[in-house]
Design an enzyme around this catalytic site. Sequence first.
Site, PDB file in Angstrom:
ATOM      1  N   SER A  21       0.829  -1.204   0.000  1.00  0.00           N
ATOM      2  CA  SER A  21       0.000   0.000   0.000  1.00  0.00           C
ATOM      3  C   SER A  21       0.859   1.248   0.000  1.00  0.00           C
ATOM      4  O   SER A  21       1.989   1.230   0.483  1.00  0.00           O
ATOM      5  CB  SER A  21      -0.926   0.004   1.211  1.00  0.00           C
ATOM      6  OG  SER A  21      -0.166  -0.002   2.392  1.00  0.00           O
ATOM      7  N   GLY A  22       0.321   2.280  -0.569  1.00  0.00           N
ATOM      8  CA  GLY A  22       1.000   3.582  -0.572  1.00  0.00           C
ATOM      9  C   GLY A  22      -0.023   4.640  -0.266  1.00  0.00           C
ATOM     10  O   GLY A  22      -1.144   4.322   0.138  1.00  0.00           O
ATOM     11  N   PHE A  24      -1.812   6.692  -2.100  1.00  0.00           N
ATOM     12  CA  PHE A  24      -3.047   6.696  -2.876  1.00  0.00           C
ATOM     13  C   PHE A  24      -3.277   5.385  -3.602  1.00  0.00           C
ATOM     14  O   PHE A  24      -4.082   5.325  -4.524  1.00  0.00           O
ATOM     15  CB  PHE A  24      -3.022   7.841  -3.896  1.00  0.00           C
ATOM     16  CG  PHE A  24      -2.953   9.180  -3.237  1.00  0.00           C
ATOM     17  CD1 PHE A  24      -3.917   9.569  -2.332  1.00  0.00           C
ATOM     18  CD2 PHE A  24      -1.906  10.035  -3.511  1.00  0.00           C
ATOM     19  CE1 PHE A  24      -3.854  10.795  -1.705  1.00  0.00           C
ATOM     20  CE2 PHE A  24      -1.835  11.275  -2.891  1.00  0.00           C
ATOM     21  CZ  PHE A  24      -2.807  11.654  -1.985  1.00  0.00           C
ATOM     22  N   VAL A  27      -2.122  -2.381  -3.360  1.00  0.00           N
ATOM     23  CA  VAL A  27      -1.865  -3.471  -4.301  1.00  0.00           C
ATOM     24  C   VAL A  27      -2.414  -4.758  -3.680  1.00  0.00           C
ATOM     25  O   VAL A  27      -2.145  -5.057  -2.514  1.00  0.00           O
ATOM     26  CB  VAL A  27      -0.353  -3.622  -4.604  1.00  0.00           C
ATOM     27  CG1 VAL A  27      -0.126  -4.699  -5.662  1.00  0.00           C
ATOM     28  CG2 VAL A  27       0.246  -2.295  -5.066  1.00  0.00           C
ATOM     29  N   LYS A  42      -3.315  -3.002  -8.831  1.00  0.00           N
ATOM     30  CA  LYS A  42      -2.982  -1.769  -8.096  1.00  0.00           C
ATOM     31  C   LYS A  42      -4.176  -0.824  -8.213  1.00  0.00           C
ATOM     32  O   LYS A  42      -4.523  -0.372  -9.301  1.00  0.00           O
ATOM     33  CB  LYS A  42      -1.719  -1.142  -8.693  1.00  0.00           C
ATOM     34  CG  LYS A  42      -1.255   0.136  -8.022  1.00  0.00           C
ATOM     35  CD  LYS A  42       0.088   0.563  -8.600  1.00  0.00           C
ATOM     36  CE  LYS A  42       0.390   2.002  -8.341  1.00  0.00           C
ATOM     37  NZ  LYS A  42       1.622   2.434  -9.013  1.00  0.00           N
ATOM     38  N   ASP A 139      12.723   6.583  -9.652  1.00  0.00           N
ATOM     39  CA  ASP A 139      12.408   6.086  -8.306  1.00  0.00           C
ATOM     40  C   ASP A 139      13.034   4.707  -8.101  1.00  0.00           C
ATOM     41  O   ASP A 139      12.404   3.822  -7.505  1.00  0.00           O
ATOM     42  CB  ASP A 139      10.884   6.043  -8.122  1.00  0.00           C
ATOM     43  CG  ASP A 139      10.482   6.062  -6.650  1.00  0.00           C
ATOM     44  OD1 ASP A 139      11.330   6.397  -5.800  1.00  0.00           O
ATOM     45  OD2 ASP A 139       9.318   5.739  -6.346  1.00  0.00           O
ATOM     46  N   LYS A 141      14.952   2.157  -6.252  1.00  0.00           N
ATOM     47  CA  LYS A 141      15.297   1.936  -4.838  1.00  0.00           C
ATOM     48  C   LYS A 141      14.959   0.483  -4.526  1.00  0.00           C
ATOM     49  O   LYS A 141      14.254  -0.175  -5.316  1.00  0.00           O
ATOM     50  CB  LYS A 141      14.524   2.900  -3.926  1.00  0.00           C
ATOM     51  CG  LYS A 141      13.027   2.808  -4.078  1.00  0.00           C
ATOM     52  CD  LYS A 141      12.342   3.810  -3.157  1.00  0.00           C
ATOM     53  CE  LYS A 141      10.837   3.780  -3.323  1.00  0.00           C
ATOM     54  NZ  LYS A 141      10.153   4.755  -2.495  1.00  0.00           N
ATOM     55  N   ASN A 144      11.563  -1.144  -5.176  1.00  0.00           N
ATOM     56  CA  ASN A 144      11.070  -1.257  -6.558  1.00  0.00           C
ATOM     57  C   ASN A 144      11.883  -2.234  -7.400  1.00  0.00           C
ATOM     58  O   ASN A 144      11.765  -2.261  -8.621  1.00  0.00           O
ATOM     59  CB  ASN A 144      11.045   0.131  -7.219  1.00  0.00           C
ATOM     60  CG  ASN A 144       9.988   1.016  -6.579  1.00  0.00           C
ATOM     61  OD1 ASN A 144       9.039   0.498  -6.001  1.00  0.00           O
ATOM     62  ND2 ASN A 144      10.156   2.317  -6.662  1.00  0.00           N
ATOM     63  N   ASP A 161       6.924  -0.034 -10.315  1.00  0.00           N
ATOM     64  CA  ASP A 161       6.527   1.313  -9.887  1.00  0.00           C
ATOM     65  C   ASP A 161       7.061   2.425 -10.789  1.00  0.00           C
ATOM     66  O   ASP A 161       8.135   2.984 -10.540  1.00  0.00           O
ATOM     67  CB  ASP A 161       6.935   1.572  -8.425  1.00  0.00           C
ATOM     68  CG  ASP A 161       6.130   2.737  -7.853  1.00  0.00           C
ATOM     69  OD1 ASP A 161       5.538   3.497  -8.654  1.00  0.00           O
ATOM     70  OD2 ASP A 161       6.082   2.879  -6.626  1.00  0.00           O
ATOM     71  N   THR A 180      12.811   9.194  -3.054  1.00  0.00           N
ATOM     72  CA  THR A 180      13.168   8.938  -1.662  1.00  0.00           C
ATOM     73  C   THR A 180      14.578   9.466  -1.415  1.00  0.00           C
ATOM     74  O   THR A 180      15.499   9.147  -2.186  1.00  0.00           O
ATOM     75  CB  THR A 180      13.078   7.431  -1.392  1.00  0.00           C
ATOM     76  OG1 THR A 180      11.745   7.019  -1.711  1.00  0.00           O
ATOM     77  CG2 THR A 180      13.371   7.106   0.058  1.00  0.00           C
TER      78      THR A 180
HETATM   79  O1  BD4 Z   1       3.319  -4.480 -10.498  1.00  0.00           O
HETATM   80  C1  BD4 Z   1       3.387  -5.242  -9.547  1.00  0.00           C
HETATM   81  N1  BD4 Z   1       3.393  -6.589  -9.653  1.00  0.00           N
HETATM   82  C2  BD4 Z   1       3.535  -7.158  -8.440  1.00  0.00           C
HETATM   83  O2  BD4 Z   1       3.548  -8.355  -8.232  1.00  0.00           O
HETATM   84  C3  BD4 Z   1       3.629  -6.092  -7.485  1.00  0.00           C
HETATM   85  C4  BD4 Z   1       3.523  -4.888  -8.166  1.00  0.00           C
HETATM   86  C5  BD4 Z   1       3.565  -3.656  -7.475  1.00  0.00           C
HETATM   87  C6  BD4 Z   1       3.435  -2.345  -8.172  1.00  0.00           C
HETATM   88  C7  BD4 Z   1       3.723  -3.657  -6.105  1.00  0.00           C
HETATM   89  C8  BD4 Z   1       3.822  -4.859  -5.429  1.00  0.00           C
HETATM   90  C9  BD4 Z   1       3.802  -6.107  -6.106  1.00  0.00           C
HETATM   91  C10 BD4 Z   1       3.980  -7.105  -5.131  1.00  0.00           C
HETATM   92  C11 BD4 Z   1       4.059  -8.491  -5.195  1.00  0.00           C
HETATM   93  C12 BD4 Z   1       4.272  -9.182  -3.996  1.00  0.00           C
HETATM   94  C13 BD4 Z   1       4.371 -10.686  -4.035  1.00  0.00           C
HETATM   95  C14 BD4 Z   1       4.396  -8.532  -2.767  1.00  0.00           C
HETATM   96  C15 BD4 Z   1       4.305  -7.160  -2.703  1.00  0.00           C
HETATM   97  C16 BD4 Z   1       4.096  -6.445  -3.888  1.00  0.00           C
HETATM   98  N2  BD4 Z   1       3.988  -5.098  -4.107  1.00  0.00           N
HETATM   99  C17 BD4 Z   1       4.054  -4.074  -3.062  1.00  0.00           C
HETATM  100  C18 BD4 Z   1       5.422  -3.871  -2.530  1.00  0.00           C
HETATM  101  C19 BD4 Z   1       6.461  -3.595  -3.535  1.00  0.00           C
HETATM  102  N3  BD4 Z   1       7.725  -3.329  -2.962  1.00  0.00           N
END
Ligand code: BD4
Length: 387
Positions: A21-22, A24, A27, A42, A139, A141, A144, A161, A180
Amino acid sequence: MAEFKQARVEEYYEIGEEIGSGQFAVVRKCQEHHGGTEYAAKFVRKRRHAGGRRGLTREDIAREVDILREVQHPNIVYLHEVFEAKDIVVLIFELVSGGELFDFLAQKESLNEQEATGFLKQILEGVVYLHSCSIVHLDLKPENIMLLHRSNPQPQIKLIDFGLARRLTDIVEFKSICGTAEFVAPEVVNYEPLSVKADMWSIGVITYILLSGASPFLGDSNQETLANISAVNYNFDEEYFGQTSDLAKSFIERLLVKQPKKRMTAQESLSHQWIQPRDKKEALKRQSSFINLEKFKVFNARRRWKLSLRVVRLCNQLSRSYHTRHDDSTDSLTDGETASGVDAKPQESKEPNAGMAMTREFLQDASVERLRVNGTEVIVRGDNSRT
Ligand code: BD4
């Protein structure tokens, strides 16, 4: 203008557990009704009023989608489709089930530079591709940089991201954007013209951390961090870099260069001797040089701790915002959205010069600060304190 499917995402997908989560966005895992393939959905909240601070404008969302639709590379997350409803846009991404690279590495018993460069090479290949499309991520880091699966002997990197990503042609609008603090380039800190080289600086910082478990510019406050970046104030402390090869340090030194023009390009980084050894001796040296995993594990545990603190802060801010803002009282969460991680009131700055509302573009994480560095106001996100 980007076109999105005007339908309810639930008609096509079973929505599952929250995985991130962020400010806004939330996920969640999801599964296609037809075919059963798993994806990551997302949910991005759209801004309701033109002058509002809550949610992202359709233009911002469309920019991210346009960029993601254009790119196609094995090391960049794939955008499958996009749904739009009144208050929300849902981006359906390929599911990157291996989690974050740093979490994966922190679980290892030992790691040499040869193994580490295998991952870096993939990151660089993704970035070379992006830059060849005149796109800058802005971004990069640890959060991501993810892995498609963990099971393969050499897991595949996926960059995610693209919320801050820009085409080079649009970068003129970019005056106030920032990432960041720990990972941003001096030209970002100083509001100087940006280019693809800003990503190369971030890769220098990521490599430094990966090898040593220390963050090169991290100060006791965001302001100190930004001042360290602007002054390129870092060193290779023996306590952290005792086992590191000279070529690895040279690689970092060629990236942490203040002047973007003198910094290595992504393509040059791929051909650096550390990534592409010229002879057997260099290859053997890389194989016998080790990552400081003990320190890296501490770094990663602290990073995780800071990320969870942000979520707690975000919830507190959301709660405060809910009780104090008039327009909140009429808001209701739409399908697929949860209270956690969306629409928290931005953190107020401790700086005497600060007073204006925080710029929304940077609010994907909970903590945002407006600071003054070298007489210039900068907005940073992320908790930068060492503790
Ligand atoms: O685009 C995405 N595909 C993902 O699987 C994903 C994405 C994004 C934008 C954020 C995501 C993930 C994701 C997948 C897993 C297994 C766990 C956390 C995930 N997040 C949020 C944290 C990202 N650092």
